[in-house]
Scaffold this motif. Structure first.
Motif, short mmCIF file in Angstrom:
data_model
loop_
_atom_site.label_atom_id
_atom_site.label_comp_id
_atom_site.label_asym_id
_atom_site.label_seq_id
_atom_site.Cartn_x
_atom_site.Cartn_y
_atom_site.Cartn_z
N PRO A 46 1.06 -1.48 -0.46
CA PRO A 46 0.06 -0.03 0.43
C PRO A 46 0.75 0.91 -0.22
CG PRO A 46 -0.57 -1.94 1.64
CD PRO A 46 0.21 -2.21 1.39
N GLY A 47 1.90 1.60 0.66
CA GLY A 47 3.12 2.51 0.44
C GLY A 47 3.67 2.27 -0.53
N PHE A 48 3.36 1.54 -1.83
CA PHE A 48 3.86 2.48 -3.18
C PHE A 48 3.62 3.49 -4.21
CE2 PHE A 48 4.74 0.88 -7.57
CZ PHE A 48 6.01 1.12 -7.69
N MET A 49 4.30 4.49 -4.08
CA MET A 49 4.06 5.48 -5.08
C MET A 49 4.82 5.62 -6.30
SD MET A 49 2.18 7.85 -6.48
CE MET A 49 0.43 8.14 -4.95
N ALA A 50 4.37 5.19 -7.35
CA ALA A 50 5.23 5.27 -9.02
C ALA A 50 5.39 6.88 -9.66
CB ALA A 50 4.74 4.23 -10.04
N LEU A 51 5.93 6.97 -9.94
CA LEU A 51 6.04 8.79 -10.50
C LEU A 51 6.33 8.48 -11.72
CD1 LEU A 51 7.78 10.36 -7.69
CD2 LEU A 51 5.58 10.11 -7.72
N THR A 52 5.91 8.28 -13.15
CA THR A 52 6.13 8.09 -14.13
C THR A 52 6.02 9.75 -15.61
OG1 THR A 52 5.92 6.44 -16.14
CG2 THR A 52 3.77 7.33 -14.96
N GLN A 53 7.07 9.63 -16.27
CA GLN A 53 7.49 10.30 -16.85
C GLN A 53 6.84 10.10 -18.05
OE1 GLN A 53 11.56 12.32 -16.78
NE2 GLN A 53 11.54 10.14 -15.86
N ASN A 54 5.93 8.81 -18.31
CA ASN A 54 5.22 8.85 -19.65
C ASN A 54 4.06 8.82 -19.85
OD1 ASN A 54 8.18 7.17 -19.35
ND2 ASN A 54 7.55 4.79 -18.87
N VAL A 55 3.60 8.68 -21.16
CA VAL A 55 3.16 9.16 -21.05
C VAL A 55 2.19 8.53 -22.01
CG1 VAL A 55 3.09 12.04 -21.66
CG2 VAL A 55 3.56 10.79 -23.59
N ASP A 56 2.52 7.14 -22.86
CA ASP A 56 2.23 5.82 -23.62
C ASP A 56 0.58 5.33 -23.11
OD1 ASP A 56 3.53 4.23 -21.64
OD2 ASP A 56 4.94 4.89 -23.28
N ASN A 57 0.40 5.25 -21.36
CA ASN A 57 -0.57 4.55 -21.49
C ASN A 57 -0.28 3.11 -21.12
OD1 ASN A 57 -3.42 5.05 -20.21
ND2 ASN A 57 -3.75 3.14 -21.83
N LEU A 58 1.16 2.99 -21.30
CA LEU A 58 1.20 1.27 -20.83
C LEU A 58 0.84 0.92 -18.85
CD1 LEU A 58 4.41 0.23 -23.17
CD2 LEU A 58 1.58 0.48 -23.69
N GLN A 68 1.02 10.49 -12.74
CA GLN A 68 1.58 10.43 -14.39
C GLN A 68 2.01 12.08 -15.04
OE1 GLN A 68 -0.69 7.74 -17.22
NE2 GLN A 68 -2.96 8.10 -15.91
N LEU A 69 2.97 12.29 -14.46
CA LEU A 69 3.63 13.38 -13.67
C LEU A 69 3.03 14.26 -15.53
CD1 LEU A 69 7.36 12.82 -12.67
CD2 LEU A 69 5.28 13.43 -11.34
N HIS A 70 4.05 14.08 -16.33
CA HIS A 70 3.27 14.16 -17.57
C HIS A 70 2.29 14.44 -18.96
CE1 HIS A 70 8.80 14.18 -17.96
NE2 HIS A 70 7.80 15.52 -17.20
N GLY A 71 0.98 13.90 -18.31
CA GLY A 71 -0.03 13.21 -18.63
C GLY A 71 -0.28 12.25 -19.14
N ASN A 72 -1.57 12.44 -20.30
CA ASN A 72 -1.35 10.62 -20.97
C ASN A 72 -1.84 11.08 -22.09
OD1 ASN A 72 -2.79 8.82 -21.97
ND2 ASN A 72 -2.88 7.47 -19.90
N LEU A 73 -1.28 10.58 -23.59
CA LEU A 73 -1.02 10.96 -24.41
C LEU A 73 -3.44 10.33 -24.89
CD1 LEU A 73 1.11 8.60 -27.14
CD2 LEU A 73 1.11 11.59 -26.99
N PHE A 74 -3.93 9.33 -24.50
CA PHE A 74 -4.91 9.46 -24.89
C PHE A 74 -6.14 10.40 -23.74
CE2 PHE A 74 -2.29 5.89 -25.69
CZ PHE A 74 -2.86 5.95 -26.85
N ASP A 75 -6.13 11.40 -23.77
CA ASP A 75 -6.20 12.67 -22.69
C ASP A 75 -6.37 13.59 -23.42
OD1 ASP A 75 -6.51 10.64 -21.01
OD2 ASP A 75 -5.64 11.60 -19.27
N MET A 76 -7.16 14.69 -23.28
CA MET A 76 -7.35 15.84 -24.01
C MET A 76 -8.36 16.78 -22.89
SD MET A 76 -8.46 14.62 -28.24
CE MET A 76 -10.06 14.05 -27.87
N ARG A 77 -7.97 18.43 -23.50
CA ARG A 77 -8.59 19.03 -22.97
C ARG A 77 -8.52 20.61 -23.97
NH1 ARG A 77 -2.57 20.06 -20.62
NH2 ARG A 77 -2.73 22.23 -20.72
N CYS A 78 -9.20 21.05 -23.66
CA CYS A 78 -9.35 22.17 -24.40
C CYS A 78 -8.42 22.89 -23.96
CB CYS A 78 -10.66 23.28 -23.76
SG CYS A 78 -11.11 24.86 -24.86
#
Length: 356
Positions: free
Chosen positions: A107-119, A132-142
């Motif tokens: 439970p005390g594990f946290m992953a900080l990913t720079q990847n945006v590939d959604n894998l 997901q520090l840098h976001g996700n390629l499959f999310d969009m915003r205005c």
């Protein structure tokens, strides 16, 4: 859940045993994930997408930027669509699944990913333990975040619009990397950026002048040794009308943009606050695992040092460990190898053998 079997890695047994002992005693673990994690899935680095095929010779740091989106949103969406197709064609590898299982069991594990590939999400990594520090390629915003604020998550449609369909060149996987390409010219927005930098440096001494023909000539190739050869190389304009690009369904006025952190942008404030809270709270961190990252992109490059200040031992997993710095002999570990092979072996005492 099916996981492919890879050959056992050739790691130092004493170092692995020492790591295993620490892992089993660790209650709070942080993992910092970079592009090397997804390399075994066949994905190039975010900067390295242009190293072959259609986007070779082009500099991602000049395409994936707010300025590029303002001047040629079609170009940015073409590049993003190429990244999305690469990610859709890839699959999570054993390291993604191992980290997801570690999250479920610790439970005390946290992953900080720079990847945006959604894998990582596709490997069913618990969302509450994946930042997901840098976001996700499959999310969009205005693109007008302040006044509209629309966000759309998990859009896997390809192409997003007919204008963003894969070109014949992109579809042809047999195109040779040695094939000649049309040398791009310096675009108006690249020249504008250079002029803006000159204005900052020269102040009142700067004299505005219209671009000369030579300023807009084809850029030098990467083989030239001159200063000009180090100018960013960018593709020709996309010539895609804004009406043919993804539109915001909420305000019906602005374009949608990828919900990722472009070069030149800061991390979202909520992400920064969440990470700061983790490194500034009173709880110690027992172990920090840095996987597949060169440690050159901030603020992620400083996370290991922040974890060390909270008592963590550091483990680095990377194919190339030549740039690894600030490791403490006898305390920290460096494991050279493919993350898809090394990470499951390192985490085996906690997760056991994953099977379908």
């Amino acid at each position: 859940m099916a996981v492919s079997t890879l050959p056992a890695s050739n790691l130092d047994e004493a170092a692995v045993a020492d790591f295993h002992e620490t892992l089993l005693q660790s209650k709070r673990i942080v993992a910092v994930l970079g592009a090397g994690l997804s390399a075994a899935s066949g994905l190039p680095t975010y900067r390295g997408v242009g190293s072959g095929g259609l986007w070779r010779n082009y500099d991602a740091t000049q395409i994936a930027t707010p300025a590029a989106f303002r001047h040629d949103p079609g170009l940015v969406w073409q590049y993003t669509s190429h990244l999305r197709r690469l990610a859709l064609g890839a699959a999570p590898n054993p390291a993604h699944y191992a980290l997801a299982e570690l999250a479920r069991r610790v439970p005390g594990f946290m992953a900080l990913t720079q990847n945006v590939d959604n894998l990582s999400p596709r490997a069913e990594h618990p969302a509450a333990q994946l930042n997901q520090l840098h976001g996700n390629l499959f999310d969009m915003r205005c693109s007008d975040e302040a006044n509209c604020g629309y966000i759309e998550r998990g859009n896997f449609k390809d192409p997003l619009t007919p204008a963003l369909a894969a070109s014949p060149e992109e579809q042809d996987a047999t195109v040779s990397n040695n094939e000649s390409v049309k040398r791009p010219k310096a675009t108006a927005w690249l020249l504008e950026g250079i002029a803006r930098k000159n204005r900052q440096i020269l102040g009142h001494d700067y004299q505005e002048a219209a671009p000369l023909r030579t300023d807009q000539a084809a850029l030098k190739s990467g083989d030239d040794e001159s200063t000009e050869s180090r100018l960013a190389v960018v593709p020709e304009p996309s010539n895609i009308p804004p009406a043919d690009l993804p539109q915001c369904p909420k305000c019906s006025t602005n374009l949608l943009r990828p919900n990722i952190v472009w070069f030149g942008e800061a991390l979202p404030a909520d992400i920064v606050a969440e990470v700061d809270n983790m490194f500034n709270d009173s709880q110690p961190i027992d172990l920090c695992i840095v996987i597949g990252t060169s440690g050159s992109v901030w603020p992620a490059a400083g996370f290991a040092d922040l974890a060390r200040k909270k008592g963590a031992r550091i483990a680095v997993v990377n194919l190339d460990v030549s740039d690894v710095k600030n490791m403490r002999p006898g305390t920290d570990w460096v494991f050279a190898g493919d993350a898809a092979v090394v990470v499951p072996e390192l985490l085996k005492p906690v997760m056991g053998s994953l099977s379908g």
